[in-house]
Design a protein around this motif. Structure first.
Motif, PDB file in Angstrom:
ATOM      1  N   PRO A 127       0.805  -1.233   0.000  1.00 28.01           N
ATOM      2  CA  PRO A 127       0.000   0.000   0.000  1.00 28.01           C
ATOM      3  C   PRO A 127       0.833   1.276   0.000  1.00 28.01           C
ATOM      4  O   PRO A 127       0.352   2.335  -0.384  1.00 28.01           O
ATOM      5  CB  PRO A 127      -0.833  -0.117   1.279  1.00 28.01           C
ATOM      6  N   ARG A 128       2.079   1.190   0.430  1.00 25.69           N
ATOM      7  CA  ARG A 128       2.923   2.398   0.468  1.00 25.69           C
ATOM      8  C   ARG A 128       3.492   2.730  -0.907  1.00 25.69           C
ATOM      9  O   ARG A 128       3.662   3.908  -1.242  1.00 25.69           O
ATOM     10  CB  ARG A 128       4.080   2.191   1.447  1.00 25.69           C
ATOM     11  N   THR A 129       3.782   1.712  -1.702  1.00 28.65           N
ATOM     12  CA  THR A 129       4.535   1.946  -2.942  1.00 28.65           C
ATOM     13  C   THR A 129       3.765   1.661  -4.225  1.00 28.65           C
ATOM     14  O   THR A 129       4.222   2.053  -5.301  1.00 28.65           O
ATOM     15  CB  THR A 129       5.805   1.079  -2.950  1.00 28.65           C
ATOM     16  N   MET A 130       2.621   0.966  -4.133  1.00 23.86           N
ATOM     17  CA  MET A 130       1.898   0.617  -5.357  1.00 23.86           C
ATOM     18  C   MET A 130       1.288   1.862  -5.986  1.00 23.86           C
ATOM     19  O   MET A 130       0.537   2.600  -5.348  1.00 23.86           O
ATOM     20  CB  MET A 130       0.795  -0.398  -5.069  1.00 23.86           C
ATOM     21  N   THR A 131       1.631   2.099  -7.234  1.00 19.77           N
ATOM     22  CA  THR A 131       1.071   3.232  -7.972  1.00 19.77           C
ATOM     23  C   THR A 131       0.436   2.739  -9.264  1.00 19.77           C
ATOM     24  O   THR A 131       0.751   1.655  -9.768  1.00 19.77           O
ATOM     25  CB  THR A 131       2.154   4.272  -8.301  1.00 19.77           C
ATOM     26  N   GLY A 132      -0.458   3.557  -9.790  1.00 23.26           N
ATOM     27  CA  GLY A 132      -1.140   3.212 -11.035  1.00 23.26           C
ATOM     28  C   GLY A 132      -1.960   4.380 -11.518  1.00 23.26           C
ATOM     29  O   GLY A 132      -1.620   5.548 -11.278  1.00 23.26           O
ATOM     30  N   ALA A 133      -3.062   4.082 -12.170  1.00 20.15           N
ATOM     31  CA  ALA A 133      -3.925   5.117 -12.743  1.00 20.15           C
ATOM     32  C   ALA A 133      -4.710   5.838 -11.644  1.00 20.15           C
ATOM     33  O   ALA A 133      -4.859   5.343 -10.532  1.00 20.15           O
ATOM     34  CB  ALA A 133      -4.886   4.486 -13.747  1.00 20.15           C
ATOM     35  N   TRP A 134      -5.230   6.998 -11.998  1.00 22.63           N
ATOM     36  CA  TRP A 134      -5.957   7.796 -11.011  1.00 22.63           C
ATOM     37  C   TRP A 134      -7.211   7.096 -10.510  1.00 22.63           C
ATOM     38  O   TRP A 134      -7.675   7.360  -9.396  1.00 22.63           O
ATOM     39  CB  TRP A 134      -6.316   9.171 -11.577  1.00 22.63           C
ATOM     40  N   ALA A 135      -7.772   6.174 -11.285  1.00 26.81           N
ATOM     41  CA  ALA A 135      -8.986   5.481 -10.870  1.00 26.81           C
ATOM     42  C   ALA A 135      -8.700   4.097 -10.291  1.00 26.81           C
ATOM     43  O   ALA A 135      -9.602   3.289 -10.153  1.00 26.81           O
ATOM     44  CB  ALA A 135      -9.959   5.363 -12.041  1.00 26.81           C
ATOM     45  N   GLY A 136      -7.438   3.831  -9.963  1.00 26.82           N
ATOM     46  CA  GLY A 136      -7.114   2.615  -9.242  1.00 26.82           C
ATOM     47  C   GLY A 136      -6.676   1.434 -10.076  1.00 26.82           C
ATOM     48  O   GLY A 136      -6.379   0.371  -9.523  1.00 26.82           O
ATOM     49  N   GLU A 137      -6.609   1.586 -11.399  1.00 31.64           N
ATOM     50  CA  GLU A 137      -6.141   0.469 -12.218  1.00 31.64           C
ATOM     51  C   GLU A 137      -4.645   0.276 -12.017  1.00 31.64           C
ATOM     52  O   GLU A 137      -3.902   1.235 -11.850  1.00 31.64           O
ATOM     53  CB  GLU A 137      -6.433   0.702 -13.703  1.00 31.64           C
ATOM     54  N   ILE A 138      -4.243  -0.988 -12.098  1.00 33.03           N
ATOM     55  CA  ILE A 138      -2.866  -1.361 -11.767  1.00 33.03           C
ATOM     56  C   ILE A 138      -2.232  -2.107 -12.935  1.00 33.03           C
ATOM     57  O   ILE A 138      -2.872  -2.940 -13.573  1.00 33.03           O
ATOM     58  CB  ILE A 138      -2.845  -2.282 -10.528  1.00 33.03           C
ATOM     59  N   GLY A 139      -0.987  -1.817 -13.203  1.00 32.57           N
ATOM     60  CA  GLY A 139      -0.164  -2.691 -14.018  1.00 32.57           C
ATOM     61  C   GLY A 139      -0.159  -2.427 -15.503  1.00 32.57           C
ATOM     62  O   GLY A 139      -0.744  -1.481 -16.013  1.00 32.57           O
ATOM     63  N   GLN A 140       0.517  -3.332 -16.198  1.00 31.15           N
ATOM     64  CA  GLN A 140       0.797  -3.155 -17.618  1.00 31.15           C
ATOM     65  C   GLN A 140      -0.437  -3.252 -18.510  1.00 31.15           C
ATOM     66  O   GLN A 140      -0.418  -2.765 -19.638  1.00 31.15           O
ATOM     67  CB  GLN A 140       1.852  -4.183 -18.052  1.00 31.15           C
ATOM     68  N   VAL A 141      -1.482  -3.890 -18.029  1.00 30.23           N
ATOM     69  CA  VAL A 141      -2.740  -3.934 -18.792  1.00 30.23           C
ATOM     70  C   VAL A 141      -3.872  -3.244 -18.047  1.00 30.23           C
ATOM     71  O   VAL A 141      -5.034  -3.370 -18.403  1.00 30.23           O
ATOM     72  CB  VAL A 141      -3.131  -5.386 -19.156  1.00 30.23           C
ATOM     73  N   GLN A 142      -3.524  -2.497 -16.987  1.00 33.85           N
ATOM     74  CA  GLN A 142      -4.448  -1.605 -16.291  1.00 33.85           C
ATOM     75  C   GLN A 142      -5.735  -2.316 -15.868  1.00 33.85           C
ATOM     76  O   GLN A 142      -6.788  -2.171 -16.491  1.00 33.85           O
ATOM     77  CB  GLN A 142      -4.771  -0.393 -17.170  1.00 33.85           C
TER      78      GLN A 142
END
Length: 411
Positions: free
Chosen positions: A192-207
């Motif tokens: 939770p401290r380091t995970m970043t992604g899109a403004w709406a919470g999508e994560i990773g290479q395929v969002q």
């Protein structure tokens, strides 16, 4: 399914149809809310942020998640005002097909896509073997979503989800996503401290959103975790599993460029109108490469009768489940055909389209005539296309659903 980060191009496309997600996971969401309604109903959104997070924690505990995982996830969560700003000012997608597709499907992406399909050939073979989804389809999404992982977003994922879950605009979508993030923390798949992604919470290479990852996440590299941010193998297999779940039919085409006779019955075109491939062939439809499949298909003209023309087969609908923008969907599907060896489309010479102000003027006029075009927003959506096609037919114009200044003038 897109919050696209097309940073290498001259535009940004930040608008995703979250209602697609809401439909896909409505059963899960309903069960969560039903199970916790007495305890959490009053704090589903809004109010004191810390009290809201306490309610989320209790909901997570009621679902069997650990207090430790909930505390790790929520303990330092904060409201991110930039997320709210993005949510309130999502970009409206108004580029036409030729403009968008030419920018999105660059020589760089074609070359890099081919290289990635070769580099991860074994993973792609597994994806097709287990889920029926071919490499070009996954690769096109991978490219358009994040430029193969290069641009994944820099918003703290937990803060983004907590902000949108606390906000009362769409809590029914984002509160379950925040719960799913706790689940990922418990699995060791999200820091939770380091995970970043899109403004709406999508994560990773395929969002993908956390609920998607929990349900469809695959460990492609065998390390015991699903890491869509760092592991291309995990991203490829997870995307394949997700696309299969949307209804992808193994071994079937999705989009095919065609040519048409000049005297074609244009009123038969459009996504809502289907014929078997053999019927289209009898009407003079010819494939630019390969053979026309006898599957049901719609004949689509993204920029009217003078622009590119495609047969959209049942698998094309999976693209609409990923993202409901017609232009993005058609561009992504076309990109996949290019990666699979299809030639560059014949751009033709489409009639000039309408400016934003003209499109709004047209929609206003169509509304006054009794057509349901939805919001007057300048977007050439499916309802506006249908109305344009009907009016063109009434006026004796080629009914190709492409609005032009000539049509607006006649109205």
């Amino acid at each position: 399914m897109l919050v696209a980060f097309i940073a290498a191009t001259a535009f940004s496309f930040d608008q995703r149809d979250f209602m697609t997600r809401a439909r896909l996971f409505a059963p899960i969401t309903a069960l969560v809310l039903a199970a916790t309604a007495p305890a959490a109903h009053a704090a589903q959104c809004g109010g004191d942020f810390r009290q809201f997070l306490a309610g989320v924690k209790q909901e997570a505990l009621s679902m069997g998640l650990s207090a430790r995982a909930a505390d790790r996830t929520l303990g330092n969560a904060q409201i991110d005002r930039k997320v709210l700003s993005r949510d309130r000012a999502q970009g409206v997608f108004k580029l036409d097909f030729l403009t968008f597709s030419k920018r999105a499907i660059s020589g760089y992406r074609m070359k890099n896509g081919a290289a990635r399909m070769k580099q991860f050939g074994g993973v792609f073979s597994r994806a097709e073997s287990e889920y029926g989804v071919p490499a070009p389809v996954i690769t096109a999404f991978w490219a358009l979503e994040t430029d193969f992982g290069a641009v994944q977003g820099d918003f703290n994922t937990v803060n983004a989800l907590a902000t949108l879950a606390h906000d009362c605009r769409r809590p029914e979508l984002f509160r379950p996503q925040l719960i799913a993030a706790i689940h990922m923390v418990q699995n060791g798949d999200l820091d939770p401290r380091t995970m970043t992604g899109a403004w709406a919470g999508e994560i990773g290479q395929v969002q993908m959103l956390p609920e998607d990852i929990i349900k469809f996440g695959k460990d492609g590299d065998g390390d015991g975790h699903v890491n869509l941010k760092a592991s291309s193998s995990d991203a490829i297999l997870t995307a394949a599993a997700f696309i299969q779940n949307l209804g992808w039919q193994r071994g079937q085409p999705w989009l095919q460029e065609v040519t048409l006779p000049s005297n074609f019955a244009w009123e038969t075109t459009g996504l809502g109108k289907r014929k078997n491939g053999s019927d289209w062939a009898r009407m003079g439809v010819k494939a630019r490469s390969g053979k026309i499949s006898n599957l049901p298909a719609s004949l689509i003209l993204p920029q009217g009768r003078k622009g590119p023309k495609f047969l959209a087969y049942p698998n094309y609908n999976i693209y609409l489940e990923w993202n409901q923008s017609f232009i993005y969907t058609t561009s992504a599907a076309y990109f996949a055909t290019r990666l699979a060896g299809a030639p560059r489309y014949d751009a033709g010479s489409p009639d000039k389209g309408l400016s934003d102000a003209q499109m709004k003027q047209l929609q206003t006029k169509l509304k006054s005539m009794g057509y349901d075009v939805g919001k007057v927003d300048g977007i050439l959506g499916s309802n506006t296309r249908d109305a344009v096609q009907n009016v063109q037919k009434q006026l004796g114009m080629p009914a190709d659903a492409w609005p032009t200044p000539a049509l607006l003038s006649k109205l």
